[in-house]
Design a protein around this motif. Sequence first.
Motif, PDB file in Angstrom:
ATOM      1  N   MET A  71      10.637   4.980  13.869  1.00 59.25           N
ATOM      2  CA  MET A  71       9.919   5.969  13.088  1.00 59.25           C
ATOM      3  C   MET A  71      10.807   6.551  12.006  1.00 59.25           C
ATOM      4  N   SER A  72      12.088   6.741  12.306  1.00 62.31           N
ATOM      5  CA  SER A  72      12.982   7.336  11.319  1.00 62.31           C
ATOM      6  C   SER A  72      13.179   6.424  10.115  1.00 62.31           C
ATOM      7  N   ILE A  73      13.077   5.110  10.316  1.00 54.73           N
ATOM      8  CA  ILE A  73      13.228   4.178   9.192  1.00 54.73           C
ATOM      9  C   ILE A  73      12.076   4.373   8.208  1.00 54.73           C
ATOM     10  N   ILE A  74      10.863   4.486   8.724  1.00 50.93           N
ATOM     11  CA  ILE A  74       9.696   4.690   7.859  1.00 50.93           C
ATOM     12  C   ILE A  74       9.825   6.016   7.124  1.00 50.93           C
ATOM     13  N   LEU A  75      10.254   7.051   7.827  1.00 50.43           N
ATOM     14  CA  LEU A  75      10.417   8.364   7.213  1.00 50.43           C
ATOM     15  C   LEU A  75      11.475   8.323   6.116  1.00 50.43           C
ATOM     16  N   GLU A  76      12.581   7.648   6.388  1.00 50.80           N
ATOM     17  CA  GLU A  76      13.643   7.541   5.379  1.00 50.80           C
ATOM     18  C   GLU A  76      13.161   6.771   4.150  1.00 50.80           C
ATOM     19  N   GLU A  77      12.410   5.698   4.369  1.00 52.04           N
ATOM     20  CA  GLU A  77      11.879   4.937   3.236  1.00 52.04           C
ATOM     21  C   GLU A  77      10.887   5.757   2.428  1.00 52.04           C
ATOM     22  N   LEU A  78      10.093   6.540   3.095  1.00 51.34           N
ATOM     23  CA  LEU A  78       9.136   7.395   2.416  1.00 51.34           C
ATOM     24  C   LEU A  78       9.852   8.464   1.596  1.00 51.34           C
ATOM     25  N   LYS A  79      10.874   9.070   2.166  1.00 53.06           N
ATOM     26  CA  LYS A  79      11.669  10.060   1.420  1.00 53.06           C
ATOM     27  C   LYS A  79      12.297   9.426   0.183  1.00 53.06           C
ATOM     28  N   ARG A  80      12.854   8.232   0.369  1.00 47.93           N
ATOM     29  CA  ARG A  80      13.498   7.533  -0.753  1.00 47.93           C
ATOM     30  C   ARG A  80      12.470   7.205  -1.838  1.00 47.93           C
ATOM     31  N   TYR A  81      11.262   6.787  -1.420  1.00 42.33           N
ATOM     32  CA  TYR A  81      10.200   6.478  -2.389  1.00 42.33           C
ATOM     33  C   TYR A  81       9.892   7.701  -3.257  1.00 42.33           C
ATOM     34  N   PHE A  82       9.732   8.867  -2.636  1.00 41.57           N
ATOM     35  CA  PHE A  82       9.401  10.065  -3.394  1.00 41.57           C
ATOM     36  C   PHE A  82      10.571  10.576  -4.226  1.00 41.57           C
ATOM     37  N   GLN A  83      11.795  10.317  -3.795  1.00 43.92           N
ATOM     38  CA  GLN A  83      12.957  10.742  -4.572  1.00 43.92           C
ATOM     39  C   GLN A  83      13.203   9.842  -5.774  1.00 43.92           C
ATOM     40  N   ASP A  84      13.033   8.530  -5.589  1.00 42.73           N
ATOM     41  CA  ASP A  84      13.414   7.566  -6.616  1.00 42.73           C
ATOM     42  C   ASP A  84      12.276   7.157  -7.550  1.00 42.73           C
ATOM     43  N   THR A  85      11.044   7.441  -7.203  1.00 48.71           N
ATOM     44  CA  THR A  85       9.900   6.982  -7.982  1.00 48.71           C
ATOM     45  C   THR A  85       9.443   8.079  -8.938  1.00 48.71           C
ATOM     46  N   PRO A  86       9.191   7.713 -10.209  1.00 48.35           N
ATOM     47  CA  PRO A  86       8.698   8.704 -11.172  1.00 48.35           C
ATOM     48  C   PRO A  86       7.318   9.248 -10.758  1.00 48.35           C
ATOM     49  N   GLN A  87       7.041  10.469 -11.158  1.00 44.70           N
ATOM     50  CA  GLN A  87       5.791  11.140 -10.806  1.00 44.70           C
ATOM     51  C   GLN A  87       4.568  10.343 -11.279  1.00 44.70           C
ATOM     52  N   GLU A  88       4.639   9.746 -12.448  1.00 48.10           N
ATOM     53  CA  GLU A  88       3.512   8.967 -12.980  1.00 48.10           C
ATOM     54  C   GLU A  88       3.201   7.768 -12.089  1.00 48.10           C
ATOM     55  N   LYS A  89       4.248   7.095 -11.603  1.00 51.17           N
ATOM     56  CA  LYS A  89       4.060   5.931 -10.732  1.00 51.17           C
ATOM     57  C   LYS A  89       3.440   6.363  -9.395  1.00 51.17           C
ATOM     58  N   ILE A  90       3.884   7.481  -8.851  1.00 44.95           N
ATOM     59  CA  ILE A  90       3.323   7.989  -7.591  1.00 44.95           C
ATOM     60  C   ILE A  90       1.847   8.295  -7.771  1.00 44.95           C
ATOM     61  N   LEU A  91       1.486   8.932  -8.877  1.00 44.54           N
ATOM     62  CA  LEU A  91       0.085   9.265  -9.130  1.00 44.54           C
ATOM     63  C   LEU A  91      -0.769   8.019  -9.327  1.00 44.54           C
ATOM     64  N   SER A  92      -0.226   7.000 -10.011  1.00 52.85           N
ATOM     65  CA  SER A  92      -1.000   5.772 -10.194  1.00 52.85           C
ATOM     66  C   SER A  92      -1.153   5.021  -8.871  1.00 52.85           C
ATOM     67  N   ASP A  93      -0.101   5.016  -8.052  1.00 53.11           N
ATOM     68  CA  ASP A  93      -0.205   4.394  -6.723  1.00 53.11           C
ATOM     69  C   ASP A  93      -1.247   5.121  -5.884  1.00 53.11           C
ATOM     70  N   TRP A  94      -1.249   6.435  -5.961  1.00 44.32           N
ATOM     71  CA  TRP A  94      -2.207   7.237  -5.208  1.00 44.32           C
ATOM     72  C   TRP A  94      -3.636   6.939  -5.669  1.00 44.32           C
ATOM     73  N   ALA A  95      -3.830   6.785  -6.993  1.00 46.59           N
ATOM     74  CA  ALA A  95      -5.159   6.487  -7.532  1.00 46.59           C
ATOM     75  C   ALA A  95      -5.650   5.112  -7.064  1.00 46.59           C
ATOM     76  N   GLU A  96      -4.742   4.156  -6.952  1.00 51.55           N
ATOM     77  CA  GLU A  96      -5.128   2.825  -6.466  1.00 51.55           C
ATOM     78  C   GLU A  96      -5.587   2.865  -5.011  1.00 51.55           C
ATOM     79  N   LEU A  97      -5.035   3.761  -4.231  1.00 55.20           N
ATOM     80  CA  LEU A  97      -5.378   3.856  -2.809  1.00 55.20           C
ATOM     81  C   LEU A  97      -6.616   4.701  -2.547  1.00 55.20           C
ATOM     82  N   GLU A  98      -7.170   5.306  -3.567  1.00 49.49           N
ATOM     83  CA  GLU A  98      -8.318   6.193  -3.405  1.00 49.49           C
ATOM     84  C   GLU A  98      -9.540   5.463  -2.841  1.00 49.49           C
ATOM     85  N   LYS A  99      -9.651   4.165  -3.119  1.00 47.34           N
ATOM     86  CA  LYS A  99     -10.795   3.402  -2.616  1.00 47.34           C
ATOM     87  C   LYS A  99     -10.820   3.354  -1.090  1.00 47.34           C
TER      88      LYS A  99
END
Length: 76
Positions: A1-29
């Motif tokens: 579980m800690s590996i997934i949490l660490e990867e998620l933290k890294r994703y939010f730290q290293d990914t630009p806000q625009e990319k996070i929002l576009s990824d979120w919009a793709e998952l809306e379906k």
Amino acid sequence: MSIILEELKRYFQDTPQEKILSDWAELEKYDQVGPTIQEFKKVTRYFFDYDNYILSKNWKNCNILVNPKFNLRVSF
């Protein structure tokens, strides 16, 4: 579980806000998949009540005081 949490933290730290929002919009379906929690609870409650009814009815038949024909002995 800690590996997934660490990867998620890294994703939010290293990914630009625009990319996070576009990824979120793709998952809306996927927000409209499956039953609502209320529907799930209703169906689950129905089957839980049904199973308890069947078990309690069958259990009464297995009681030797209620059903003298019930036999605990197992024959091979």
